[in-house]
Design a protein around this motif. Sequence first.
Motif, short mmCIF file in Angstrom:
data_model
loop_
_atom_site.label_atom_id
_atom_site.label_comp_id
_atom_site.label_asym_id
_atom_site.label_seq_id
_atom_site.Cartn_x
_atom_site.Cartn_y
_atom_site.Cartn_z
N ASN A 217 22.73 0.16 2.31
CA ASN A 217 23.60 1.04 3.08
C ASN A 217 24.26 2.11 2.21
N ASP A 218 24.66 1.74 0.99
CA ASP A 218 25.26 2.71 0.08
C ASP A 218 24.30 3.87 -0.22
N MET A 219 23.04 3.51 -0.45
CA MET A 219 22.03 4.54 -0.74
C MET A 219 21.87 5.47 0.46
N SER A 267 36.67 -6.39 6.37
CA SER A 267 36.84 -6.66 4.94
C SER A 267 36.49 -5.42 4.13
N ILE A 268 37.14 -5.25 2.99
CA ILE A 268 36.97 -4.03 2.18
C ILE A 268 35.54 -3.90 1.69
N ASP A 269 34.85 -5.02 1.53
CA ASP A 269 33.47 -4.94 1.03
C ASP A 269 32.50 -4.48 2.11
N CYS A 270 32.96 -4.45 3.34
CA CYS A 270 32.04 -4.08 4.41
C CYS A 270 31.97 -2.56 4.54
N ILE A 366 31.89 7.19 7.47
CA ILE A 366 31.77 5.88 6.82
C ILE A 366 33.13 5.18 6.87
N HIS A 367 33.11 3.89 7.11
CA HIS A 367 34.34 3.09 7.08
C HIS A 367 34.23 2.11 5.93
N PHE A 368 35.21 2.12 5.03
CA PHE A 368 35.31 1.04 4.04
C PHE A 368 36.40 0.13 4.56
N ARG A 409 32.26 3.56 -3.81
CA ARG A 409 33.42 3.24 -2.97
C ARG A 409 34.50 2.46 -3.70
N GLY A 410 34.20 1.98 -4.92
CA GLY A 410 35.24 1.32 -5.70
C GLY A 410 36.25 2.30 -6.27
N ASN A 411 35.94 3.61 -6.20
CA ASN A 411 36.80 4.60 -6.87
C ASN A 411 37.55 5.49 -5.88
#
Length: 569
Positions: A217-219, A267-270, A366-368, A409-411
């Motif tokens: 999904n990130d790609m 969840s934040i990882d989703c 996009i939703h984080f 998305r970690g930044n």
Amino acid sequence: RLTPLLMQEYFILLFLQRVLLLVASDVDALCACKILQALFQCDHVQYTLVPVSGWQELETAFLEHKDQFKYFVLINCGANVDLLEILQPEEDTYFFVCDSHRPINVVNVYNETQIKLLVKQDDDLEVPAYDDIFRDEEEEEDEEEGSGNESDGSEPSEKRRRFEEEVIERTMKRRERREWEARRREILFDYEQYEYHGTSSAMVMFDLAWVMSKDLNDMLWWAIVGLTDQWVQDKITQMKYVTDIGVLQRHVSRHNHRHQDEDNSLSIDCVRIAFEYDLRLALYQHWSLYESLCNTSYTSASLKLWSVQGQKRLQEFLADMGLPLKQVKQKFHSMDISLKENLREMIEESANKFGMKDLRVQTFSIHFGFKNKFSASDIVYATASLMENIEKEGPETTNFIKALDSLSRGNLDKLHQGLDLAKKQLRAIQQTVASCICTNLVISQGPFLYCALMEGTPDVKLFSKPVSLCLLSKYLLKSFVCSTKNKRCKLLPLVMAAPMDVEQGTVIMVGIPPETESSDKKNFFGRAFEKAAESTNSRTLHNHFDMSIIELKTEDRSKFLDALISLLS
């Protein structure tokens, strides 16, 4: 041409090697780079990343690393010049080129041993046929020969006859060759005359990941941001944008099922990606609606906000929507929920009355986790601003790495820093557009419009950067077309100049195609700039991967412009 099978073969080759990645300084290139990095990580491929902002840096990076590496991947650079001619590599060096610049140099297309082009199968490159531009050396040798076999003891009259036949044959061959060469020049001129852009490199890289069943999904999100960059920078036609959105939409449905476990989606990882029809208003969800309306090129030009009359129209527009000024001027996320729910419909309805029929655009968000929602264009503006940040003095690579990091998305802190910079940049662009139009700085030079920013203009340092200058030029042309009464001027392209380096006495110049509904986004300024520089011996530097951006000595500017006018008249 990149069939799925070929793609796999190329990269199986790559995954066994140490690779040098050479990446251009644009958002699409960064997104393609992120996808490739993720693929390399899956397979533990060793690679070194070198950012390159122009041809000089590309050549330097190649010379510095050519002894340690045999495999080079070039992202958004290298396709539109003869790479082998420029870099003079050894025969066991291989280049994998993923570049949206068109037209692709013909030598790169037909040299399949050292240069592997990563191009989507359905991209029409319009390349001339091999036989129309290349001749075999044997043919040429045959033409050179044909003399020197006279003494074979035949009768003198027989000799003369044969000699005459040979002369005629040689003359015919020479004439044929001259005609072939003239035709070749014509074919190459037609092929190389206009510069334009093909499919986003991030989309090509995502295709590769998908073919190899390694797509995440990130790609997919990076591919979406790469395409959105082409749209924000006005590099592709509306038709191409909508077609590619359709391609990505199918992947989004595949990756983001509607009926996922709802609890998990917080969840934040989703990561959830959604297709939507959004408002064509820059950064409005991270700004106030008022600021966004004032600093978006489309609304600002349509309402002519640089004039008193335009400001009045903006007030009428807001009144027509029935939105209180207090609500409109506060941060978007603080607005009343009841207003936000129907906001898109309210804005669209009023926009239609005010002649803004295209305020709705197909895009993705996009939703984080629960709180963080961004639209694809938010990310483009933020990343581009980080890349051309002029606030902190330091090496260019620092900006490049920051921009690259902001895509993960970690930044989120880096991304928010980018959004703040982007707001400053958009304000600076709108203020500069307003002052150029109010002080009549846009002049018609005959075949094109011309505008030069003077040293000392506010924010002039920002516009010495190519992406910012191009964005300014496009916003200015849009606004000028809306403001001018002259019908002929509405159809003209624009050349814009800004101070580059005051100590060295250089300016940066960009040429952009006319702002018309049916525009094919093809740009003829690259070739025109080269010819004008050549004919006047102007001291120019053609260092940018976009040929329509050049650097020029300030003293040579007037003779260069004169040559450009006579060339295009």
